[in-house]
Design a protein around this motif. Structure first.
Motif, mmCIF file in Angstrom:
data_model
loop_
_atom_site.group_PDB
_atom_site.id
_atom_site.type_symbol
_atom_site.label_atom_id
_atom_site.label_comp_id
_atom_site.label_asym_id
_atom_site.label_seq_id
_atom_site.Cartn_x
_atom_site.Cartn_y
_atom_site.Cartn_z
ATOM 1 N N ILE A 175 0.846 -1.199 0.000
ATOM 2 C CA ILE A 175 0.000 0.000 0.000
ATOM 3 C C ILE A 175 0.879 1.246 0.000
ATOM 4 O O ILE A 175 1.893 1.300 0.687
ATOM 5 C CB ILE A 175 -0.871 0.025 1.275
ATOM 6 N N LEU A 176 0.425 2.246 -0.759
ATOM 7 C CA LEU A 176 1.075 3.563 -0.739
ATOM 8 C C LEU A 176 0.068 4.569 -0.184
ATOM 9 O O LEU A 176 -1.059 4.653 -0.665
ATOM 10 C CB LEU A 176 1.487 3.961 -2.161
ATOM 11 N N ALA A 177 0.486 5.328 0.848
ATOM 12 C CA ALA A 177 -0.390 6.389 1.385
ATOM 13 C C ALA A 177 0.274 7.728 1.064
ATOM 14 O O ALA A 177 0.262 8.158 -0.091
ATOM 15 C CB ALA A 177 -0.615 6.171 2.875
ATOM 16 N N HIS B 278 4.541 18.383 15.894
ATOM 17 C CA HIS B 278 5.982 18.118 16.089
ATOM 18 C C HIS B 278 6.553 17.201 15.001
ATOM 19 O O HIS B 278 7.749 16.909 15.014
ATOM 20 C CB HIS B 278 6.220 17.444 17.446
ATOM 21 N N GLY C 52 14.162 15.293 12.386
ATOM 22 C CA GLY C 52 13.026 15.686 13.236
ATOM 23 C C GLY C 52 12.393 14.509 13.951
ATOM 24 O O GLY C 52 11.567 14.695 14.840
ATOM 25 N N GLY D 208 -2.561 7.093 9.174
ATOM 26 C CA GLY D 208 -2.594 5.641 8.971
ATOM 27 C C GLY D 208 -1.242 5.102 8.553
ATOM 28 O O GLY D 208 -0.795 4.055 9.028
ATOM 29 N N GLY D 209 -0.567 5.833 7.638
ATOM 30 C CA GLY D 209 0.744 5.397 7.174
ATOM 31 C C GLY D 209 1.753 5.404 8.309
ATOM 32 O O GLY D 209 2.576 4.486 8.426
ATOM 33 N N LEU E 193 -1.221 -5.647 12.274
ATOM 34 C CA LEU E 193 -1.877 -5.785 10.963
ATOM 35 C C LEU E 193 -1.585 -7.162 10.363
ATOM 36 O O LEU E 193 -0.435 -7.600 10.336
ATOM 37 C CB LEU E 193 -1.366 -4.726 9.986
ATOM 38 N N ALA F 193 -7.738 7.110 8.136
ATOM 39 C CA ALA F 193 -6.313 6.773 7.983
ATOM 40 C C ALA F 193 -5.572 7.725 7.056
ATOM 41 O O ALA F 193 -4.394 8.005 7.266
ATOM 42 C CB ALA F 193 -6.185 5.339 7.461
ATOM 43 N N ASP G 97 6.242 9.853 16.144
ATOM 44 C CA ASP G 97 5.641 10.615 17.250
ATOM 45 C C ASP G 97 4.256 10.114 17.657
ATOM 46 O O ASP G 97 3.959 10.012 18.859
ATOM 47 C CB ASP G 97 5.527 12.098 16.848
ATOM 48 N N GLU H 8 -4.778 -6.580 5.401
ATOM 49 C CA GLU H 8 -5.520 -5.618 6.233
ATOM 50 C C GLU H 8 -4.954 -4.216 6.055
ATOM 51 O O GLU H 8 -3.751 -4.048 5.857
ATOM 52 C CB GLU H 8 -5.374 -5.976 7.719
ATOM 53 N N ILE H 9 -5.839 -3.228 6.186
ATOM 54 C CA ILE H 9 -5.368 -1.848 6.252
ATOM 55 C C ILE H 9 -5.910 -1.181 7.520
ATOM 56 O O ILE H 9 -6.898 -1.636 8.099
ATOM 57 C CB ILE H 9 -5.785 -1.006 5.023
ATOM 58 N N VAL H 10 -5.230 -0.111 7.922
ATOM 59 C CA VAL H 10 -5.775 0.744 8.990
ATOM 60 C C VAL H 10 -6.855 1.596 8.339
ATOM 61 O O VAL H 10 -6.583 2.314 7.367
ATOM 62 C CB VAL H 10 -4.681 1.652 9.590
ATOM 63 N N GLY I 267 3.495 8.253 1.165
ATOM 64 C CA GLY I 267 4.780 7.944 0.529
ATOM 65 C C GLY I 267 5.998 8.498 1.255
ATOM 66 O O GLY I 267 7.121 8.369 0.778
ATOM 67 N N MET I 268 5.809 9.107 2.415
ATOM 68 C CA MET I 268 6.924 9.758 3.114
ATOM 69 C C MET I 268 7.890 8.759 3.747
ATOM 70 O O MET I 268 9.036 9.093 4.031
ATOM 71 C CB MET I 268 6.396 10.713 4.198
ATOM 72 N N GLY J 138 8.193 15.950 11.757
ATOM 73 C CA GLY J 138 8.997 16.356 10.591
ATOM 74 C C GLY J 138 8.943 17.844 10.305
ATOM 75 O O GLY J 138 9.134 18.677 11.191
HETATM 76 C C1 FAD Z 1 12.268 13.979 6.134
HETATM 77 C C2 FAD Z 1 11.280 13.212 6.951
HETATM 78 C C3 FAD Z 1 11.106 13.544 8.282
HETATM 79 C C4 FAD Z 1 10.179 12.847 9.072
HETATM 80 N N1 FAD Z 1 10.055 13.181 10.384
HETATM 81 C C5 FAD Z 1 9.164 12.530 11.147
HETATM 82 C C6 FAD Z 1 8.988 12.886 12.510
HETATM 83 O O1 FAD Z 1 9.586 13.812 13.037
HETATM 84 N N2 FAD Z 1 8.077 12.167 13.240
HETATM 85 C C7 FAD Z 1 7.338 11.156 12.673
HETATM 86 O O2 FAD Z 1 6.533 10.548 13.374
HETATM 87 N N3 FAD Z 1 7.482 10.809 11.384
HETATM 88 C C8 FAD Z 1 8.369 11.481 10.608
HETATM 89 N N4 FAD Z 1 8.490 11.130 9.288
HETATM 90 C C9 FAD Z 1 7.669 10.015 8.738
HETATM 91 C C10 FAD Z 1 6.329 10.560 8.274
HETATM 92 O O3 FAD Z 1 5.546 10.871 9.418
HETATM 93 C C11 FAD Z 1 5.542 9.579 7.393
HETATM 94 O O4 FAD Z 1 4.485 10.313 6.880
HETATM 95 C C12 FAD Z 1 4.933 8.359 8.029
HETATM 96 O O5 FAD Z 1 5.858 7.605 8.747
HETATM 97 C C13 FAD Z 1 4.352 7.415 6.968
HETATM 98 O O6 FAD Z 1 3.135 7.904 6.496
HETATM 99 P P1 FAD Z 1 2.815 7.907 4.960
HETATM 100 O O7 FAD Z 1 1.391 8.279 4.827
HETATM 101 O O8 FAD Z 1 3.804 8.751 4.257
HETATM 102 O O9 FAD Z 1 2.962 6.355 4.582
HETATM 103 P P2 FAD Z 1 3.703 5.618 3.384
HETATM 104 O O10 FAD Z 1 5.128 6.047 3.330
HETATM 105 O O11 FAD Z 1 2.910 5.745 2.145
HETATM 106 O O12 FAD Z 1 3.595 4.118 3.923
HETATM 107 C C14 FAD Z 1 4.349 3.696 5.051
HETATM 108 C C15 FAD Z 1 4.033 2.215 5.329
HETATM 109 O O13 FAD Z 1 2.715 2.053 5.855
HETATM 110 C C16 FAD Z 1 1.901 1.238 4.985
HETATM 111 N N5 FAD Z 1 0.576 1.879 4.986
HETATM 112 C C17 FAD Z 1 0.288 3.158 4.631
HETATM 113 N N6 FAD Z 1 -0.989 3.429 4.896
HETATM 114 C C18 FAD Z 1 -1.544 2.300 5.408
HETATM 115 C C19 FAD Z 1 -2.840 1.963 5.884
HETATM 116 N N7 FAD Z 1 -3.850 2.851 5.913
HETATM 117 N N8 FAD Z 1 -3.055 0.712 6.345
HETATM 118 C C20 FAD Z 1 -2.043 -0.205 6.355
HETATM 119 N N9 FAD Z 1 -0.786 0.066 5.925
HETATM 120 C C21 FAD Z 1 -0.542 1.307 5.457
HETATM 121 C C22 FAD Z 1 2.627 1.230 3.634
HETATM 122 O O14 FAD Z 1 2.367 0.046 2.920
HETATM 123 C C23 FAD Z 1 4.084 1.325 4.076
HETATM 124 O O15 FAD Z 1 4.549 0.055 4.491
HETATM 125 C C24 FAD Z 1 9.406 11.811 8.475
HETATM 126 C C25 FAD Z 1 9.560 11.487 7.119
HETATM 127 C C26 FAD Z 1 10.488 12.189 6.357
HETATM 128 C C27 FAD Z 1 10.618 11.831 4.908
#
Ligand code: FAD
Length: 281
Positions: free
Chosen positions: A28-30, A98, A190, A111-112, A159, A72, A122, A163-165, A32-33, A100
């Motif tokens: 799954i891609l949410a 707080h 961060g 959710g991600g 999970l 999510a 966090d 399953e997804i959140v 993408g961070m 990132g």
């Molecule tokens: C530069 C940088 C700084 C950051 N600093 C912090 C910080 O200070 N604190 C912090 O907490 N985080 C930080 N992050 C992480 C950030 O919060 C991400 O957004 C988070 O960890 C993942 O969320 P996403 O939506 O981008 O998920 P994605 O990157 O799209 O997915 C992450 C994982 O979760 C799975 N997934 C996504 N959505 C679901 C769903 N609904 N159900 C089941 N599985 C799912 C995906 O398959 C993948 O395995 C940072 C990221 C970067 C790039």
């Protein structure tokens, strides 16, 4: 920095998305961070990626019957600025602020973040302190799991494949409660070297309810239940703080070793509790 070739699908309905991920082979891609950097570094190389970005109904923040429901796909920024979250579970809004930087908060989703279960994330500290539950769905199941059982280990959650959140369900904080999220942020990313979420309720100058969630210190976020019980029993705060991290594994890396992380967890718990007490009425 170029990911391995992969198939990309963007389903238009939840039903379609769940059917695509049934069996657990597709990723799954949410926001993408977390996933995209891992793919670019080739630490993850999924053959097929299913983007939840166009699936309706996975966002939204509502409150009914004393429970705030956070879809999510709600971004960290949406959690930070939501009037419902600010009014009903302000600890979570404070925690989201707080995460990132602005770009990460605008793309990353709640959710991600919880599904990824990064030991330095966090949200887990706050969601544990808030006694949140997660609704998890697949093509064949629909269940809720408390946060205390959801975060299993570093990058490992409850999970099941397929399953997804779907949402986080957060009980409304009593209006008399005080809260605080205190964090030692890694200067480059961060992420939390240590982060502490505290909720305190008081009566006649005594702590009646204490909830403490700690992230960053060990392989998974955890509730400091021994310290909570000591605070609620009227023990000196220093004694309760001294119980933080006992029996919990502490991570060591180039930035901070395990003993230092445990020390930070105690210092930042003391700060979080003091601020939460000053905000409680
Ligand atoms: C530069 C940088 C700084 C950051 N600093 C912090 C910080 O200070 N604190 C912090 O907490 N985080 C930080 N992050 C992480 C950030 O919060 C991400 O957004 C988070 O960890 C993942 O969320 P996403 O939506 O981008 O998920 P994605 O990157 O799209 O997915 C992450 C994982 O979760 C799975 N997934 C996504 N959505 C679901 C769903 N609904 N159900 C089941 N599985 C799912 C995906 O398959 C993948 O395995 C940072 C990221 C970067 C790039």
């Amino acid at each position: 920095m170029i990911p391995q070739e992969f198939e990309y699908t963007a389903p238009a309905t939840l039903h379609e998305a769940l059917a695509l991920i049934e069996g657990g082979e597709r990723k799954i891609l949410a926001g993408g961070m977390s996933l995209i950097p891992l793919m670019k570094l080739r630490l993850a190389a999924p053959g097929e990626v299913v983007d939840l970005g166009r699936v309706p109904g996975l966002g939204g923040i509502t409150e009914t019957d004393g429970v705030v429901r956070i879809g999510a796909m709600s971004t960290h920024h949406q959690v930070e600025i939501s009037p419902i979250i600010r009014a009903k579970c302000p600890l979570l809004a404070e925690t989201a602020s707080h995460i990132g930087d602005v770009q990460v908060r605008n793309m990353g989703t709640m959710g991600g973040s919880v599904a990824h279960s990064d030991p330095a994330a966090d949200y887990p500290a706050a969601l544990l302190a808030l006694e949140a539950r997660f609704r998890l769905i697949s093509a064949k199941s629909d269940r809720t799991v408390p946060a205390s059982e959801f975060f299993v280990d570093a990058f490992t959650t409850a999970l099941e494949p397929g399953e997804i959140v779907l949402e986080a369900q957060v009980p409304v904080e009593p209006s008399t409660e005080g809260h605080s999220y205190q964090k030692v942020a890694h200067p480059a990313s961060g992420f939390a070297v240590v982060g502490v979420a505290a909720r305190i309720q008081q009566s006649a100058g005594k702590i009646t309810v204490a909830r403490l969630g700690i992230t960053g210190m060990g392989p998974r976020a955890f509730r400091a239940t021994q310290a909570e019980q000591l605070l609620e029993s009227g023990a000196p705060i220093a004694q309760a703080i001294g119980a933080i991290g006992i029996g919990e594994e502490a991570n060591s890396d180039l930035y901070a070793d395990g003993d230092y992380r445990r020390h930070l967890a105690r210092v930042y718990t003391a700060r979080a509790v003091a601020i939460a007490m000053s905000r409680a009425s």
